[in-house]
Design a protein around this motif. Structure first.
Motif, PDB file in Angstrom:
ATOM      1  N   ILE A  21      -1.305   4.619   0.487  1.00 51.12           N
ATOM      2  CA  ILE A  21      -0.811   4.699  -0.887  1.00 51.12           C
ATOM      3  C   ILE A  21      -0.253   6.089  -1.157  1.00 51.12           C
ATOM      4  O   ILE A  21      -0.709   7.086  -0.580  1.00 51.12           O
ATOM      5  CB  ILE A  21      -1.946   4.378  -1.892  1.00 51.12           C
ATOM      6  N   ARG A  22       0.745   6.124  -2.029  1.00 50.76           N
ATOM      7  CA  ARG A  22       1.329   7.392  -2.476  1.00 50.76           C
ATOM      8  C   ARG A  22       1.505   7.337  -3.982  1.00 50.76           C
ATOM      9  O   ARG A  22       2.021   6.347  -4.501  1.00 50.76           O
ATOM     10  CB  ARG A  22       2.688   7.649  -1.816  1.00 50.76           C
ATOM     11  N   PHE A  23       1.073   8.375  -4.646  1.00 50.06           N
ATOM     12  CA  PHE A  23       1.334   8.459  -6.088  1.00 50.06           C
ATOM     13  C   PHE A  23       1.319   9.923  -6.514  1.00 50.06           C
ATOM     14  O   PHE A  23       0.839  10.800  -5.775  1.00 50.06           O
ATOM     15  CB  PHE A  23       0.323   7.642  -6.902  1.00 50.06           C
ATOM     16  N   ASN A  24       1.877  10.181  -7.686  1.00 51.19           N
ATOM     17  CA  ASN A  24       1.912  11.529  -8.239  1.00 51.19           C
ATOM     18  C   ASN A  24       0.986  11.583  -9.455  1.00 51.19           C
ATOM     19  O   ASN A  24       0.925  10.627 -10.229  1.00 51.19           O
ATOM     20  CB  ASN A  24       3.348  11.909  -8.637  1.00 51.19           C
ATOM     21  N   THR A  25       0.290  12.682  -9.607  1.00 48.12           N
ATOM     22  CA  THR A  25      -0.685  12.786 -10.696  1.00 48.12           C
ATOM     23  C   THR A  25      -0.026  12.817 -12.077  1.00 48.12           C
ATOM     24  O   THR A  25      -0.736  12.753 -13.091  1.00 48.12           O
ATOM     25  CB  THR A  25      -1.558  14.039 -10.512  1.00 48.12           C
ATOM     26  N   GLU A  39      -0.636   3.070 -14.292  1.00 45.53           N
ATOM     27  CA  GLU A  39       0.387   2.876 -13.262  1.00 45.53           C
ATOM     28  C   GLU A  39      -0.228   2.912 -11.865  1.00 45.53           C
ATOM     29  O   GLU A  39       0.128   2.104 -10.989  1.00 45.53           O
ATOM     30  CB  GLU A  39       1.473   3.947 -13.387  1.00 45.53           C
ATOM     31  N   VAL A  40      -1.149   3.823 -11.656  1.00 45.48           N
ATOM     32  CA  VAL A  40      -1.785   3.953 -10.336  1.00 45.48           C
ATOM     33  C   VAL A  40      -2.692   2.756 -10.058  1.00 45.48           C
ATOM     34  O   VAL A  40      -2.704   2.205  -8.943  1.00 45.48           O
ATOM     35  CB  VAL A  40      -2.567   5.274 -10.245  1.00 45.48           C
ATOM     36  N   LEU A  41      -3.435   2.313 -11.056  1.00 46.64           N
ATOM     37  CA  LEU A  41      -4.302   1.146 -10.879  1.00 46.64           C
ATOM     38  C   LEU A  41      -3.488  -0.118 -10.620  1.00 46.64           C
ATOM     39  O   LEU A  41      -3.899  -0.980  -9.825  1.00 46.64           O
ATOM     40  CB  LEU A  41      -5.203   0.967 -12.105  1.00 46.64           C
ATOM     41  N   ASP A  42      -2.332  -0.213 -11.254  1.00 46.85           N
ATOM     42  CA  ASP A  42      -1.445  -1.354 -10.992  1.00 46.85           C
ATOM     43  C   ASP A  42      -0.954  -1.328  -9.553  1.00 46.85           C
ATOM     44  O   ASP A  42      -0.793  -2.389  -8.912  1.00 46.85           O
ATOM     45  CB  ASP A  42      -0.248  -1.324 -11.951  1.00 46.85           C
ATOM     46  N   LEU A  43      -0.721  -0.124  -9.044  1.00 41.95           N
ATOM     47  CA  LEU A  43      -0.287   0.019  -7.655  1.00 41.95           C
ATOM     48  C   LEU A  43      -1.396  -0.425  -6.696  1.00 41.95           C
ATOM     49  O   LEU A  43      -1.138  -1.126  -5.706  1.00 41.95           O
ATOM     50  CB  LEU A  43       0.107   1.477  -7.396  1.00 41.95           C
ATOM     51  N   ILE A  44      -2.632  -0.035  -7.000  1.00 47.06           N
ATOM     52  CA  ILE A  44      -3.773  -0.463  -6.166  1.00 47.06           C
ATOM     53  C   ILE A  44      -3.966  -1.982  -6.265  1.00 47.06           C
ATOM     54  O   ILE A  44      -4.286  -2.650  -5.276  1.00 47.06           O
ATOM     55  CB  ILE A  44      -5.063   0.281  -6.599  1.00 47.06           C
ATOM     56  N   LYS A  45      -3.750  -2.508  -7.446  1.00 45.97           N
ATOM     57  CA  LYS A  45      -3.853  -3.961  -7.644  1.00 45.97           C
ATOM     58  C   LYS A  45      -2.860  -4.704  -6.759  1.00 45.97           C
ATOM     59  O   LYS A  45      -3.177  -5.752  -6.179  1.00 45.97           O
ATOM     60  CB  LYS A  45      -3.591  -4.282  -9.118  1.00 45.97           C
ATOM     61  N   GLU A  46      -1.677  -4.131  -6.628  1.00 48.26           N
ATOM     62  CA  GLU A  46      -0.628  -4.770  -5.827  1.00 48.26           C
ATOM     63  C   GLU A  46      -0.955  -4.755  -4.341  1.00 48.26           C
ATOM     64  O   GLU A  46      -0.718  -5.737  -3.632  1.00 48.26           O
ATOM     65  CB  GLU A  46       0.705  -4.054  -6.078  1.00 48.26           C
ATOM     66  N   ILE A  47      -1.505  -3.643  -3.848  1.00 44.35           N
ATOM     67  CA  ILE A  47      -1.750  -3.526  -2.410  1.00 44.35           C
ATOM     68  C   ILE A  47      -3.123  -4.071  -1.982  1.00 44.35           C
ATOM     69  O   ILE A  47      -3.300  -4.450  -0.828  1.00 44.35           O
ATOM     70  CB  ILE A  47      -1.602  -2.063  -1.931  1.00 44.35           C
ATOM     71  N   GLN A  48      -4.068  -4.130  -2.902  1.00 45.70           N
ATOM     72  CA  GLN A  48      -5.424  -4.551  -2.543  1.00 45.70           C
ATOM     73  C   GLN A  48      -5.853  -5.851  -3.239  1.00 45.70           C
ATOM     74  O   GLN A  48      -6.841  -6.460  -2.841  1.00 45.70           O
ATOM     75  CB  GLN A  48      -6.424  -3.428  -2.863  1.00 45.70           C
TER      76      GLN A  48
END
Length: 304
Positions: A265-269, A275-284
């Motif tokens: 995963i890659r994200f900016n603080t 937004e970050v949790l949505d990204l984790i939701k998508e990949i996991q």
């Protein structure tokens, strides 16, 4: 009053032998005086003995106190010696923050969120620092005569002059050392030593302490210094900790269910927590709830 008149006076009181009584009184007075003198002498002797006993007791107590004090001081010195009291500086970085430090030899350290670091105010024959918790990127000034040592959870990283990242969070089951430039020697309490070169990383499992050396893009290991979080094939606990530290939240999840999950995963603080949790939701494939008081609840099937 003459002797005759005295005798007549004694007879009026029924005393026949006035002279004998008088002599008897004199004897009694003499005996009483002697008794008083003996009592006084005995009292003075006892008072003297009491003073001697008190002096002896006081001397004994002082001797015991001095002995105990010496033991305590000696123990205290041995306890304090490793960190030298005021000769060391301790820096703690809060969640959501990073910090840059310049060490006494000119070396530079960047500390990641939720890190605690200890270093001397002045280097002597050794250049030794302590990463007590967290993650740090070290850019060390070269010195052939004085190696630089970073101690973290029983792992020692020895360098002459190079740059590298040490990661040692208590919440994680692993710790690691990654070389950005130059070469380092990493050893543990069992004297197992790994020599790492640029773009190599040694990963230590805290249970068995056996290092695994892998090839990495080491510059990504210090990306957090610019507000970027880059995790490649990282376990879920590592991902969760990165989010917690960046956004100052507490994430609750079933650790056993997600124990074997690995993600990149890659994200900016600067991105929002959602937004970050949505990204984790998508990949996991997780489900999450953001609750009050900065708490997040994550649920899902995990990776069993």
């Amino acid at each position: 009053m003459n002797e005759k008149e005295k005798n007549e006076l004694y007879k009026e009181f029924g005393i026949d032998d006035a002279a004998g009584v008088f002599e008897n009184l004199q004897e009694k007075e003499s005996l009483g005086q002697e008794i008083l003198e003996r009592i006084q002498a005995t009292k003075e002797i006892r008072e003297g003995q009491d003073r001697i006993l008190k002096l002896r007791r006081k001397k004994t107590m002082l001797t015991i106190a001095a002995a105990v004090g010496f033991v305590l001081i000696s123990t205290g010195l041995l306890f304090l010696q490793p960190f030298g009291g005021d000769s060391y500086i301790t820096v703690t970085v809060a969640k959501g923050e990073t910090r840059k430090l310049v060490l006494p030899d000119g070396s530079t350290v960047w500390l990641n969120s939720a890190s605690t670091f200890k270093y001397p105010k002045k280097f002597g024959e050794k250049r030794r620092v302590y990463l007590l918790e967290g993650e740090g990127f070290f850019d060390i000034v070269h010195d052939d005569k004085v190696p630089f040592v970073v101690e973290a959870a029983g792992i020692k990283t020895n360098v002459l002059g190079t740059s590298f990242v040490v990661k040692s969070y208590q919440a994680l089951s692993t710790m690691s050392v990654a070389v950005v430039s130059g070469k380092v020697a990493v050893s543990d309490d069992h004297q197992q030593t790994s020599v790492l070169e640029q773009n190599e990383e040694a990963i230590y499992n805290k249970d068995h302490r056996k290092p695994t050396v892998v090839k990495v893009k080491a510059t990504e290991r210090k990306a957090w210094n610019d507000g970027n979080v880059i995790l490649n094939a990282a376990y879920f606990e590592d991902l969760v900790l990165a989010v917690e530290n960046a956004y100052q939240v507490k994430i609750k999840y079933d650790q056993q269910k997600f124990k074997n999950c690995q993600n990149s995963i890659r994200f900016n603080t600067k991105q929002s927590l959602k937004e970050v949790l949505d990204l984790i939701k998508e990949i996991q494939g997780i489900t999450y709830q953001i609750k009050e008081e900065k708490e997040v609840l994550i649920t899902g099937s995990g990776c069993n």
